[in-house]
Design an enzyme around this catalytic site. Structure first.
Site, mmCIF file in Angstrom:
data_model
loop_
_atom_site.group_PDB
_atom_site.id
_atom_site.type_symbol
_atom_site.label_atom_id
_atom_site.label_comp_id
_atom_site.label_asym_id
_atom_site.label_seq_id
_atom_site.Cartn_x
_atom_site.Cartn_y
_atom_site.Cartn_z
ATOM 1 N N LYS A 1 52.502 -37.169 9.431
ATOM 2 C CA LYS A 1 51.594 -37.405 8.301
ATOM 3 C C LYS A 1 52.404 -38.228 7.291
ATOM 4 C CE LYS A 1 47.679 -36.640 6.128
ATOM 5 N NZ LYS A 1 46.484 -37.393 6.496
ATOM 6 N N ASP B 1 45.804 -36.170 11.505
ATOM 7 C CA ASP B 1 44.344 -36.030 11.413
ATOM 8 C C ASP B 1 43.653 -36.952 12.418
ATOM 9 O OD1 ASP B 1 45.534 -37.931 9.809
ATOM 10 O OD2 ASP B 1 44.184 -37.705 8.104
ATOM 11 N N ASP C 1 51.649 -26.699 16.800
ATOM 12 C CA ASP C 1 50.974 -25.410 16.939
ATOM 13 C C ASP C 1 49.461 -25.630 16.957
ATOM 14 O OD1 ASP C 1 50.586 -22.715 17.020
ATOM 15 O OD2 ASP C 1 51.303 -22.278 14.993
ATOM 16 N N ASP D 1 46.551 -25.753 20.506
ATOM 17 C CA ASP D 1 45.353 -24.912 20.669
ATOM 18 C C ASP D 1 44.132 -25.799 20.900
ATOM 19 O OD1 ASP D 1 46.917 -22.649 20.098
ATOM 20 O OD2 ASP D 1 45.310 -21.699 18.969
ATOM 21 N N TYR E 1 57.567 -23.450 9.064
ATOM 22 C CA TYR E 1 57.649 -22.090 9.591
ATOM 23 C C TYR E 1 59.015 -21.446 9.328
ATOM 24 C CZ TYR E 1 53.259 -22.938 12.141
ATOM 25 O OH TYR E 1 51.955 -23.220 12.484
#
Ligand code: NAD
Length: 363
Positions: A191, A223, A247, A251, A141
């Protein structure tokens, strides 16, 4: 105590939920004998419309001079085709950076009154109580270079994921410190099978973990963590992760506990804390008066706890939210046949009444 708060209502449902959160803050301040000074400033699309800058200098100065900042949400389809620096979201990324808020705490707690709201079976979701610790100022970001270049049809887009050891270490310490006050478990999500950033992340987190021998640390690829989050949400205590993974997972955690509208956050680490619901500006429901204000209200609880060390006041807000839900109060995102929906303002009022009841009981 004088609480000097800057409110950045922002866009879409941001002003609607922030208004209710401020009303609750006023009632807590009154009940516990604190003085409250609240000033609104512009951010996001509202600031772009007013002065073509998603984060005007006046807003930055006011936030830096305050004791804490409450933000509603930013984002509006009207600016979807603007260049990155002239999009509402640029204002949000920048205020986080200006405030040095590198640690984003996102609790996801299941309220027992909401068993019918989670898409998961009650026996799977009951007891869920996790804290997502998301690194907020690094990763893709913020990394440079970033661009879209070339001619239409052959353009190339570049983003850069970048993490330094010190950035990883400081957020890891936040997660381990929090774990010491909770169930003493940190799951670091990365990851590392694909990304160099994640390999460094894993190495540094493992090293920092040695300073916290009482905390059980584990590592998981993002994942598979996403899968476990819906299969066995109660097993999570503190999830430590980088900016983009945090992020996305937060959610998802909102969906697990019943609604994104319930989730609060604190962005800390710098001189002034920033508190905001996890959700965005929800243009699909903006202006209808139906948004769930509980994420914003619970963000006020986090503000009381993290910026002002007012544990009693924070607990009062949290128990008021729980009481309102137990009495059957539901905004449209939580409504069902047995629990019809009430408006944003009505939900705010229910919490406010419960704050007054809880405060007078604890007086
Ligand atoms: P969103 O979080 O705004 O909405 C996702 C879905 O959840 C929508 O269906 C929405 O109606 C619902 N929802 C969200 N908050 C709710 C609430 N309080 N009560 C009831 N329902 C709620 O995400 P999006 O649609 O992907 O993004 C919309 C805009 O918000 C975009 O411009 C995006 O960039 C921005 N955004 C801002 C923030 C922020 O300000 N912190 C965070 C995420 C997205």
């Amino acid at each position: 105590m004088l609480l000097k708060i800057i409110v950045l209502p922002g866009d879409g449902i941001g002003p609607e939920v922030a208004e209710q959160a401020v009303l609750v803050l006023h009632s807590v301040a009154e009940a516990f004998g604190h003085q409250l000074e609240v000033q609104n400033k512009l951010i996001g699309g509202a600031a772009l419309t007013a002065c073509n800058d998603p984060l005007p200098p006046d807003t930055i100065a006011a936030c830096l001079a305050s004791s804490a900042v409450l933000l509603g949400a930013v984002g509006s389809p009207a600016f979807d085709h603007n260049p990155s620096q002239l999009r509402p979201e640029a204002g949000l990324l920048r205020i986080r950076r200006e405030l040095g808020a590198y640690a984003n705490l996102r609790p996801a707690i299941f309220f027992s009154a909401l068993e019918d709201c989670s898409p998961l079976r009650p026996e799977i979701v009951r007891g869920t109580n996790m804290m997502i610790v998301r690194e907020l100022l690094g990763g893709a970001y913020f990394g440079q270079p970033r661009s879209i270049e070339g001619n239409p049809g052959s353009r190339v887009a570049v983003n850069t994921m970048r993490y330094g050891e010190s950035e990883i270490e400081r957020i890891a310490r936040v997660a381990f410190d929090l774990a010491m006050k909770r169930r003493r478990k940190v799951l670091s999500v990365d990851k590392a099978n694909v990304l160099e950033c994640s390999r460094l992340w894993r190495e540094v987190v493992t090293r920092v973990g040695k300073d916290y021998p009482e905390v059980k640390v584990a590592h998981q690829y993002v994942d598979s963590a996403a899968m476990l989050l819906v299969q066995r949400p109660t097993e999570f205590d503190v999830i430590l992760t980088e900016n983009m993974f945090g992020d996305i997972l937060s959610d998802q955690a909102g969906g697990v506990v019943g609604s994104l509208g319930l989730l609060a956050s604190a962005s800390i680490g710098g001189p002034v804390g920033l508190y905001e619901p996890v959700h965005g500006s929800a243009p699909d429901i903006a202006g209808k008066g139906i948004a769930n204000p509980l994420g914003a209200i619970l963000s006020v609880a986090m503000m009381l706890r993290h910026s002002f060390h007012m544990e009693r006041e924070a607990a009062c807000v949290e128990s008021a939210v729980s009481a309102a839900l137990s009495q059957g109060a539901r905004t449209s995102d939580l409504a069902s046949k047995t629990h019809p929906s009430i408006s944003t303002a009505e939900m705010g009022r229910k919490v406010l009444e419960a704050v007054r009841t809880a405060a007078s009981a604890s007086a």
